[in-house]
Design a protein around this motif. Structure first.
Motif, PDB file in Angstrom:
ATOM      1  N   MET A   1       0.847  -1.202   0.000  1.00  0.00           N
ATOM      2  CA  MET A   1       0.000   0.000   0.000  1.00  0.00           C
ATOM      3  C   MET A   1       0.880   1.249   0.000  1.00  0.00           C
ATOM      4  N   ARG A   2       0.574   2.160  -0.833  1.00  0.00           N
ATOM      5  CA  ARG A   2       1.347   3.383  -0.889  1.00  0.00           C
ATOM      6  C   ARG A   2       0.394   4.569  -0.927  1.00  0.00           C
ATOM      7  N   LYS A   3       0.748   5.593  -0.214  1.00  0.00           N
ATOM      8  CA  LYS A   3      -0.110   6.773  -0.183  1.00  0.00           C
ATOM      9  C   LYS A   3       0.709   7.944  -0.694  1.00  0.00           C
ATOM     10  N   THR A   4       0.265   8.578  -1.754  1.00  0.00           N
ATOM     11  CA  THR A   4       1.025   9.722  -2.251  1.00  0.00           C
ATOM     12  C   THR A   4       0.763  10.930  -1.367  1.00  0.00           C
ATOM     13  N   GLU A   5       1.774  11.754  -1.243  1.00  0.00           N
ATOM     14  CA  GLU A   5       1.668  12.919  -0.374  1.00  0.00           C
ATOM     15  C   GLU A   5       0.629  13.884  -0.934  1.00  0.00           C
ATOM     16  N   ALA A  69       8.539  13.568  -5.370  1.00  0.00           N
ATOM     17  CA  ALA A  69       8.288  12.727  -6.542  1.00  0.00           C
ATOM     18  C   ALA A  69       7.830  11.344  -6.092  1.00  0.00           C
ATOM     19  N   PRO A  70       6.908  10.721  -6.838  1.00  0.00           N
ATOM     20  CA  PRO A  70       6.446   9.389  -6.449  1.00  0.00           C
ATOM     21  C   PRO A  70       7.553   8.345  -6.603  1.00  0.00           C
ATOM     22  N   ALA A  71       7.355   7.203  -5.950  1.00  0.00           N
ATOM     23  CA  ALA A  71       8.330   6.122  -6.052  1.00  0.00           C
ATOM     24  C   ALA A  71       8.463   5.686  -7.504  1.00  0.00           C
ATOM     25  N   ASP A  72       9.670   5.291  -7.901  1.00  0.00           N
ATOM     26  CA  ASP A  72       9.868   4.752  -9.245  1.00  0.00           C
ATOM     27  C   ASP A  72      10.683   3.469  -9.133  1.00  0.00           C
ATOM     28  N   TYR A  77      11.062   2.817  -2.666  1.00  0.00           N
ATOM     29  CA  TYR A  77      10.529   3.298  -1.383  1.00  0.00           C
ATOM     30  C   TYR A  77      10.270   4.803  -1.411  1.00  0.00           C
ATOM     31  N   GLY A  78      10.362   5.427  -2.573  1.00  0.00           N
ATOM     32  CA  GLY A  78      10.154   6.865  -2.667  1.00  0.00           C
ATOM     33  C   GLY A  78      11.467   7.613  -2.490  1.00  0.00           C
ATOM     34  N   HIS A  79      11.367   8.941  -2.436  1.00  0.00           N
ATOM     35  CA  HIS A  79      12.572   9.784  -2.430  1.00  0.00           C
ATOM     36  C   HIS A  79      12.686  10.623  -1.175  1.00  0.00           C
ATOM     37  N   ARG A  80      11.996  10.195  -0.107  1.00  0.00           N
ATOM     38  CA  ARG A  80      11.904  11.086   1.043  1.00  0.00           C
ATOM     39  C   ARG A  80      13.211  11.283   1.799  1.00  0.00           C
ATOM     40  N   ARG A  81      14.160  10.376   1.624  1.00  0.00           N
ATOM     41  CA  ARG A  81      15.449  10.573   2.304  1.00  0.00           C
ATOM     42  C   ARG A  81      16.130  11.852   1.825  1.00  0.00           C
ATOM     43  N   ILE A  82      15.772  12.298   0.617  1.00  0.00           N
ATOM     44  CA  ILE A  82      16.353  13.546   0.107  1.00  0.00           C
ATOM     45  C   ILE A  82      15.998  14.686   1.054  1.00  0.00           C
ATOM     46  N   VAL A 234      -8.445 -10.540  13.159  1.00  0.00           N
ATOM     47  CA  VAL A 234      -7.059 -10.542  13.624  1.00  0.00           C
ATOM     48  C   VAL A 234      -7.032 -11.117  15.038  1.00  0.00           C
ATOM     49  N   ARG A 235      -6.326 -12.260  15.211  1.00  0.00           N
ATOM     50  CA  ARG A 235      -6.284 -12.872  16.542  1.00  0.00           C
ATOM     51  C   ARG A 235      -5.159 -12.281  17.382  1.00  0.00           C
ATOM     52  N   SER A 236      -4.024 -12.038  16.749  1.00  0.00           N
ATOM     53  CA  SER A 236      -2.923 -11.414  17.483  1.00  0.00           C
ATOM     54  C   SER A 236      -1.965 -10.793  16.477  1.00  0.00           C
ATOM     55  N   ILE A 237      -1.089  -9.962  16.977  1.00  0.00           N
ATOM     56  CA  ILE A 237      -0.052  -9.411  16.105  1.00  0.00           C
ATOM     57  C   ILE A 237       1.291  -9.532  16.818  1.00  0.00           C
ATOM     58  N   HIS A 238       2.364  -9.561  16.044  1.00  0.00           N
ATOM     59  CA  HIS A 238       3.704  -9.538  16.630  1.00  0.00           C
ATOM     60  C   HIS A 238       4.673  -9.020  15.578  1.00  0.00           C
ATOM     61  N   ALA A 239       5.956  -8.958  15.960  1.00  0.00           N
ATOM     62  CA  ALA A 239       7.011  -8.492  15.051  1.00  0.00           C
ATOM     63  C   ALA A 239       6.661  -7.143  14.419  1.00  0.00           C
ATOM     64  N   LEU A 240       6.084  -6.254  15.225  1.00  0.00           N
ATOM     65  CA  LEU A 240       5.775  -4.912  14.721  1.00  0.00           C
ATOM     66  C   LEU A 240       7.065  -4.095  14.672  1.00  0.00           C
ATOM     67  N   ARG A 241       7.405  -3.641  13.477  1.00  0.00           N
ATOM     68  CA  ARG A 241       8.614  -2.828  13.332  1.00  0.00           C
ATOM     69  C   ARG A 241       8.267  -1.516  12.644  1.00  0.00           C
ATOM     70  N   SER A 242       9.028  -0.487  12.940  1.00  0.00           N
ATOM     71  CA  SER A 242       8.793   0.788  12.271  1.00  0.00           C
ATOM     72  C   SER A 242      10.118   1.509  12.123  1.00  0.00           C
ATOM     73  N   ARG A 243      10.202   2.329  11.098  1.00  0.00           N
ATOM     74  CA  ARG A 243      11.355   3.224  10.997  1.00  0.00           C
ATOM     75  C   ARG A 243      10.867   4.561  10.493  1.00  0.00           C
ATOM     76  N   ARG A 244      11.543   5.588  10.976  1.00  0.00           N
ATOM     77  CA  ARG A 244      11.093   6.934  10.666  1.00  0.00           C
ATOM     78  C   ARG A 244      11.735   7.396   9.370  1.00  0.00           C
ATOM     79  N   ILE A 245      10.950   8.105   8.581  1.00  0.00           N
ATOM     80  CA  ILE A 245      11.485   8.651   7.342  1.00  0.00           C
ATOM     81  C   ILE A 245      10.855  10.021   7.129  1.00  0.00           C
ATOM     82  N   SER A 246      11.662  11.038   7.303  1.00  0.00           N
ATOM     83  CA  SER A 246      11.290  12.456   7.186  1.00  0.00           C
ATOM     84  C   SER A 246       9.860  12.750   7.636  1.00  0.00           C
ATOM     85  N   GLY A 247       9.651  12.632   8.933  1.00  0.00           N
ATOM     86  CA  GLY A 247       8.370  13.021   9.506  1.00  0.00           C
ATOM     87  C   GLY A 247       7.292  11.964   9.396  1.00  0.00           C
TER      88      GLY A 247
END
Ligand SMILES: [Zn+2]
Ligand SMILES: [Zn+2]
Length: 310
Positions: A1-5, A69-72, A77-82, A234-247
């Motif tokens: 799933m991708r959401k454009t800004e 710019a959208p991911a290409d 993963y997009g260009h947000r690190r810029i 959904v019975r349970s969840i685990h291995a939830l990971r996240s990383r921040r990318i420009s806000g």
């Protein structure tokens, strides 16, 4: 799933940055003219600073083109690190600016107190304070709404410019009221330099945190977990990971559902989880859901689970 800004955030960011750029140009022109006519070196130097401020506005404007710019296929993963890179550049500029301010204040104290700045310097300083503070407020508001660290960093640059004119006002007003207290502008300059360094360090640390894939905070993770668990099936969840990318956040997690469900139904549930997290999560930009039957937690993909933050 991708959401454009949302485009309106980009448009607002561009508008406020152009306004900053034009303001810096006008301020530079006014200060150069007033400084040369009034023979004030300090005001001319301040004009040069306003011109240098264009660099950070330009960095945002040019960067915005690329990071929105959208991911290409080359950057899936997009260009947000810029944006993170631009933020770091602005943070570094702030440190250099604060260092210059502090060095000038200290060296002038060690020598003899310089000439008291005149009316032209006072007018230029008051103009800078008013205009730059207004620019700060506008830019930081747009930056927060758009979740843009680079814009917020540039806003702080505007405010730093406003702050760094305060010593000039101190110098002129104390020279008029208490001529023996003329050193206060140096103290003021040092305090201002310290404040700018503090803000710059926060901006830099946040941006570096993004670069080294720092996780979201505990509260945000709890919120994401709660959303995922609230989805029927959904019975349970685990291995939830996240990383921040420009806000924003990139998130991945494992969900467990009844193993007797069809692949189609399991896929539908994971789609619902993804959409719910994108919609209600804390500025989540992308989610990947890994689906598994609830009885398989420590067998089928035990290795993968151990490596992840559960
Ligand atoms: Zn500046
Ligand atoms: Zn798992």
């Amino acid at each position: 799933m991708r959401k454009t800004e949302p485009d309106r955030h980009i448009a607002a960011s561009r508008r406020v940055t152009w306004a900053g750029l034009v303001t810096n140009l006008v301020l530079a022109a006014v200060k150069f003219t007033a400084g040369s006519l009034g023979h004030s070196q300090a005001v001319v130097a301040d004009g040069a600073h306003s011109l240098a401020d264009l660099v950070s506005d330009l960095a945002v404007l040019v960067g915005l083109r690329f990071w929105s710019a959208p991911a290409d296929s080359g950057h899936p993963y997009g260009h947000r690190r810029i944006e993170t890179l631009v933020t770091i550049a602005i943070g570094a500029m702030l440190i250099v600016m604060a260092a210059g301010l502090a060095i000038r204040a200290i060296s002038a104290v060690v020598l003899v107190h310089g000439e008291t700045p005149g009316w032209i310097a006072l007018t230029a300083a008051l103009l800078s304070i008013g205009v730059k503070e207004a620019l700060y407020r506008w830019t930081v508001q747009v930056g927060r709404r758009a979740g843009s660290p680079a814009l917020i960093a540039n806003a702080w640059h505007h405010r730093s410019d406003s702050f760094s004119s305060v010593p000039v006002v101190l110098a002129v007003s104390t020279a008029m009221l208490h001529p023996r207290m003329v050193f206060v502008d140096h103290v003021g300059a040092l305090v201002v330099a310290g404040m700018i360094v503090k803000v710059a360090c926060r901006i830099l640390l946040d941006a570096i945190g993004d670069l080294i894939d720092r996780s979201a905070g505990r509260e945000d993770l709890k919120r994401i977990e709660k959303i995922a668990r609230s989805i029927p099936g959904v019975r349970s969840i685990h291995a939830l990971r996240s990383r921040r990318i420009s806000g924003g956040l990139f998130v991945d997690l494992h969900i467990q559902v009844d193993g007797a469900l069809s692949v189609r139904e399991g896929h539908r549930i994971s789609g619902v989880v993804e959409r719910a997290i994108l919609k209600h999560g804390p500025r989540v930009l992308d989610v990947v859901v890994h689906l598994e039957p609830s009885e398989a937690q420590r067998t089928a993909d035990g290795t993968r689970d151990r490596g992840a933050a559960t």
